[in-house]
Each structure stands twice: as structure tokens, then as C-alpha cells.
Design an enzyme around this catalytic site. Structure first.
Site, short mmCIF file in Angstrom:
data_model
loop_
_atom_site.label_atom_id
_atom_site.label_comp_id
_atom_site.label_asym_id
_atom_site.label_seq_id
_atom_site.Cartn_x
_atom_site.Cartn_y
_atom_site.Cartn_z
N GLY A 27 -6.23 -3.40 -7.19
CA GLY A 27 -7.27 -2.51 -6.97
C GLY A 27 -6.89 -1.34 -6.58
O GLY A 27 -7.53 -0.31 -6.89
N GLN B 114 -9.30 2.33 -0.21
CA GLN B 114 -9.14 2.59 -1.49
C GLN B 114 -10.32 3.84 -1.99
O GLN B 114 -9.78 4.60 -2.90
CB GLN B 114 -9.12 1.40 -2.64
CG GLN B 114 -7.98 0.32 -2.35
CD GLN B 114 -8.10 -0.86 -3.01
OE1 GLN B 114 -9.32 -1.06 -3.89
NE2 GLN B 114 -7.24 -1.90 -3.06
N ARG C 85 -13.02 -14.38 -1.03
CA ARG C 85 -11.94 -14.80 0.06
C ARG C 85 -13.04 -15.54 1.08
O ARG C 85 -12.47 -16.31 1.66
CB ARG C 85 -11.06 -13.84 0.64
CG ARG C 85 -10.02 -13.53 -0.34
CD ARG C 85 -9.09 -12.78 0.21
NE ARG C 85 -7.96 -12.42 -0.69
CZ ARG C 85 -7.33 -11.16 -0.79
NH1 ARG C 85 -7.42 -10.46 0.19
NH2 ARG C 85 -6.49 -11.00 -1.61
N SER D 217 1.05 -1.23 0.16
CA SER D 217 -0.07 0.05 -0.07
C SER D 217 0.83 1.18 0.12
O SER D 217 0.38 2.12 -0.70
CB SER D 217 -0.94 0.03 1.31
OG SER D 217 -1.74 -1.02 1.26
N SER E 147 -13.43 1.04 3.26
CA SER E 147 -12.37 1.00 2.07
C SER E 147 -11.64 2.30 2.09
O SER E 147 -11.84 3.21 1.67
CB SER E 147 -13.08 0.92 0.64
OG SER E 147 -12.42 0.95 -0.41
N ARG F 266 -2.98 -14.40 -2.14
CA ARG F 266 -3.27 -14.79 -0.79
C ARG F 266 -3.87 -16.17 -0.63
O ARG F 266 -3.72 -16.86 0.42
CB ARG F 266 -3.92 -13.55 0.03
CG ARG F 266 -3.40 -12.25 -0.09
CD ARG F 266 -3.85 -11.37 0.94
NE ARG F 266 -3.67 -9.92 0.53
CZ ARG F 266 -2.74 -9.32 0.51
NH1 ARG F 266 -1.42 -9.62 1.08
NH2 ARG F 266 -2.62 -8.01 0.14
N ASP G 165 -7.02 -7.84 4.85
CA ASP G 165 -6.13 -8.77 3.98
C ASP G 165 -5.71 -9.89 4.64
O ASP G 165 -4.88 -11.15 4.07
CB ASP G 165 -4.99 -7.96 3.27
CG ASP G 165 -5.56 -6.99 2.51
OD1 ASP G 165 -6.51 -7.02 1.92
OD2 ASP G 165 -4.93 -5.87 2.19
C1 S3P Z 1 -5.85 -1.19 0.01
C2 S3P Z 1 -6.70 -1.57 0.87
C3 S3P Z 1 -7.86 -2.41 0.87
C4 S3P Z 1 -6.96 -4.01 0.88
C5 S3P Z 1 -5.79 -3.95 -0.35
C6 S3P Z 1 -4.89 -2.68 -0.30
C7 S3P Z 1 -4.95 -0.13 0.04
O1 S3P Z 1 -8.85 -2.62 0.18
O2 S3P Z 1 -7.67 -4.92 0.84
O3 S3P Z 1 -5.13 -5.07 -0.49
O4 S3P Z 1 -3.68 0.12 -0.34
O5 S3P Z 1 -5.72 1.20 0.01
P1 S3P Z 1 -10.22 -1.80 0.16
O6 S3P Z 1 -9.97 -0.56 0.13
O7 S3P Z 1 -10.91 -2.46 -0.89
O8 S3P Z 1 -10.73 -2.32 1.35
#
Ligand code: S3P
Length: 439
Positions: A97, A172, A353, A25, A170, A399, A322
Site C-alpha cells: 500500500g 500513506q 485485521r 516504511s 494515514s 502479520r 501495525d
Molecule cells: C505506512 C503507513 C501505515 C501502515 C503501513 C505503512 C507507511 O498505513 O499501516 O504498514 O509506510 O506510510 P496507513 O497510512 O494506511 O495508516
């Protein structure tokens, strides 16, 4: 061909110290921030995995020069309006993502259409969750089936700030909106359910116009348009999500001890530590440091004599999002029934998952009851597998692969685990570290 791996033997107990690769991240965020900084940023210990390399490819396509050497990564940022690209540019986010969602926020002020594509797994995931808030700033989206990749976005030079309520937890979605807020005139406000806060910490470290109020269940974030970002040299700490596999292997291998060096222990990421402590595991943080706003430390784990089942408080979910697949392995060996709830987000990941967690446990002979957002795991402290198990067709979810390897090394049996190359997504060094622990 991505190949498969055959494991026929449990790992013997060990007493070791290891270093895992850089945090994914933080690596991706560092690449994105540096791409709009004014000048040259140097990153060290950047994770060299497909997700991060996809981020580097993406900014290169936007006209940013990147130099990669064995030891460092140098990004020649051209300022907040420095991206140069042709209309209809295609960015391939591959499996990431984080890249696909965050970069949309950064491109929201561009009136050139951008197309985002991804691999089979990413193409099944929900992009409406970012398209909706970003449309509210003034961007126009086209999504496959109104939800998926490929998508195209056309930003706007006349953005409106937006009041966003992020209620999935989230990071993200939250980060995509923070990036958009950094582009939009006026004040963008975000009320966000707790999730990892690396974007906010980087903004604060860079002294960008952001304020954050931490409430009990939510954070209130206010962002204003930015004029300039200074370059950011950064030494990326190790990834707790990658560490999680070795934390659990140690927990499940009686008589073992492990130290993992300089891991990011941001409070929004250490759900696994809190959960395992509640289950009876002894874990300590040593040599705690604060680096550019992030907490880092060495993690010490001792394999416990007994493990207790857990009724996992939902407030720990986002900090362990995660890690649940490997946490479920601990529940498989714990005394009693463990219960994990409000986890619908788990089925929104690289593979569904929650379903895959149950599937792996069932193959191991562990009873589970799942519904759309929860799982009950009937633990067996004497679990010892004697049969053949095949793991395949799991959308190459890195994973799922790594969790299966840890299960094989912890519980025995003969495991044939397909798609070894899936580790390239987040942790290419995974099997080398397993070999180090076997020596
Ligand atoms: C992440 C946020 C998480 C996580 C992903 C990395 C990030 O996803 O599962 O592996 O770097 O912001 P979500 O924002 O969809 O929860």
C-alpha cells in the site's frame, strides 16, 4: 507453493540479543526519494523484502538505474523530472500500500497514463482515499469499482496546490499529498491527524521547502514545489514493527530477556511500547541516537511477572497501527478485560485485521466482543492451549502469519499455519530469528 508451518511446542525461556531487518516504511521512502535525487544515493541495511523490491522494480520501470549488491543498494537518480517511461506503463505494487499510494504523488505531474496493479490483498484496499485528494491537484483517475486497484492515473502539467485535511491518521495518504505538493506550483497545506512522519523528516533532512507545526492532535504541514533534491546516503535502522513480534514473544515467555539492536524509535511509531508499559511490561531504550532526524535505540525487554488489562487510549492507535495483532496476544494473557477502540482503520489493512485478531483469539479459547471499530478481550493469565489450531485463508497477510507463530510459541497447542511465504512481504528473516531464539 507457499507452504505451511507446524508448531507443537512452546519456546523455552531465553536471554538473547538480536538484530531485526531494516525499517520497511523508511526503506520504501528512501528508494522513492533517491529516484528523484540529482545523482547517486547509496542505501545500507535496506530491507530486502517483496514490498521494497517492488519499489525498486517500480523506479527501474520509470527509467532509473538501481544496483543491488549483498551489502548495499545504489540508486542513480536523474533529478526531479528524470523519470522516462512509455504512456500506459503498468506498475505492480504487489502487496505494498505504501508504494502504490506514495508513487501516485510522485507521478502527478506526468501527463503519461500510469496503471497501478497489485496482488489480491492490495486489490481489495481503498484507493479512493488517495485518488480524491490527488484529483484536487488536477490528476484524473479511473478506479475499479470507483475505489480499488487496478487504477489508472493521468497527471497534469498544470497542477493546482491543494488544502488537504487528512483525518484518518494515514501516513500513506499524507505522504502521497506531500509528494504531490512537492510537484505543484504554489503552497500546498495539509492538516493531518498524527501518523508516522518519516516523509516529513526526510524532507527536512534534505532541506526541502516544507514547514511542520505540531499541534496537539494534528500536524500542520506546508509544502512548496521543489527544484532539486540532493542524493541521500542512508543507513536504514531496524524496524519496530518487525521487532514487535519478538518484544511480545519475550513478554509472553516467563523468565526471558531480550535486546533488539538499533531500532527506529520515532515517537510516531512507538505506540506498542507505550501500550505494553501501561500493561506492566518493563521496556528500556538504550544507546539512543539521532540519525538524519530519526531517533534510533536498542530496545531491552524483560518478561513481566504479571500483565494488566488496558483500556487503550485512542491517541495511541496510529503509533501502533501495525502492531495491534500482537498486542492482542498480550491482552489475551493479561488480568481483566482489555478494550481497544476507534480502530476501524485496522480492517483496512492487508487483511481485515480487527476481524482476524478476534478470530485468532477465539481459536485460542479467548472470549472477545467486536464491533466495526472496537474489540474487548477477556484475558486469561493462566492461558495454556492444548488443542489443534489451523490458520488459513487470511489473504496471506504477513502479520497474521507472524502473530500466529508468536501465539503458538507462547501459549502451546498444535498450530498449523498456512502461507509461510507471506513473511517475504515485510520480514523474510523472521523464522531465522525465531530459530536463533530457540538455540
Ligand atoms: C505506512 C503507513 C501505515 C501502515 C503501513 C505503512 C507507511 O498505513 O499501516 O504498514 O509506510 O506510510 P496507513 O497510512 O494506511 O495508516
Amino acid at each position: 507453493m507457499s507452504g505451511s508451518i507446524l508448531i507443537k511446542k512452546k519456546i523455552s525461556r531465553y536471554n538473547k540479543s538480536i538484530t531485526v531487518s531494516g525499517d520497511k516504511s523508511i526503506s520504501i521512502r528512501w528508494v522513492l526519494f533517491s529516484s528523484i535525487a540529482d545523482g547517486i544515493s547509496e542505501g545500507q541495511n535496506l530491507l530486502r523484502s517483496e514490498d521494497v523490491l517492488a519499489a525498486i522494480d517500480a523506479i527501474r520501470k520509470l527509467g532509473i538505474k538501481v544496483q543491488l549488491t549483498k551489502k548495499s543498494c545504489t540508486i542513480h537518480g536523474k533529478g526531479i523530472n528524470g523519470y522516462r517511461y512509455k504512456n500506459n506503463l503498468k506498475i505492480n505494487a504487489k502487496n505494498s500500500g505504501t508504494l502504490a499510494r506514495l508513487i501516485l504523488g510522485l507521478l502527478i505531474n506526468s501527463t503519461k497514463t500510469i496503471n497501478i496493479v497489485g496482488d489480491k490483498s492490495l486489490s481489495k484496499r481503498d484507493f479512493k482515499r488517495v485518488a480524491v485528494p490527488l484529483s484536487n491537484f488536477g490528476a484524473k483517475f479511473k478506479l475499479k469499482k470507483n475505489k480499488n486497484l487496478p487504477l489508472s492515473m493521468r497527471g497534469s502539467s498544470d497542477l493546482k496546490p491543494y488544502k488537504y485535511f487528512e483525518n484518518r491518521g494515514s501516513a500513506q495518504c499524507k505522504s502521497a499529498v506531500i509528494f504531490a505538493g512537492m510537484r505543484a506550483p504554489g503552497l500546498t497545506t495539509i492538516k493531518a491527524k498524527k501518523s508516522r512522519n518519516h516523509t516529513e523528516l526526510l524532507c527536512k533532512y534534505l532541506k526541502l521547502p516544507i514547514t511542520i507545526k505540531n499541534k496537539k492532535n494534528y500536524d500542520e504541514i506546508k509544502v512548496r514545489k521543489i527544484e532539486k533534491i540532493k542524493p541521500l546516503n542512508y543507513k536504514i535502522p531496524s524496524d519496530i514493527s518487525s521487532s514487535a513480534f519478538f518484544i511480545v514473544l519475550t513478554v509472553l515467555t516467563p523468565g526471558s530477556k531480550l535486546t533488539i539492536k538499533n531500532v527506529n524509535i520515532n515517537p510516531s511509531r512507538i505506540g506498542i511500547i507505550k501500550i505494553l508499559k501501561k500493561m506492566g511490561v518493563k521496556i528500556k531504550f538504550e544507546n539512543k541516537k539521532i540519525y538524519k532526524g530519526e531517533k534510533n535505540a536498542d530496545i531491552k525487554i524483560l518478561s513481566p511477572k504479571n500483565l494488566n488489562g488496558i483500556n487503550c487510549p485512542s491517541k495511541l492507535n496510529s503509533g501502533a497501527i501495525d502492531e495491534f495483532l500482537v498486542i492482542f496476544l498480550v491482552a489475551a494473557k493479561a488480568k481483566g478485560v482489555s478494550y481497544f477502540k476507534n480502530l476501524s482503520e485496522l480492517n483496512e489493512k492487508e487483511s481485515p485485521r480487527l476481524k482476524w485478531g478476534a478470530k485468532i483469539l477465539n481459536k485460542m479459547g479467548i472470549k472477545t466482543i467486536i464491533n466495526k471499530d472496537s474489540i474487548k478481550i477477556y484475558g486469561n493469565p493462566n492461558l495454556n492451549i492444548n488443542k489443534k489450531i489451523v490458520i488459513k485463508n487470511y489473504l496471506k497477510d504477513h502479520r497474521v502469519f507472524m502473530t500466529s507463530v508468536i501465539a503458538a510459541l507462547s501459549f502451546g497447542g498444535t498450530w498449523n499455519i498456512h502461507d509461510k511465504n507471506s513473511i517475504q512481504t515485510s520480514f523474510p528473516n523472521f523464522l531465522n530469528i525465531i530459530n536463533e531464539l530457540k538455540k
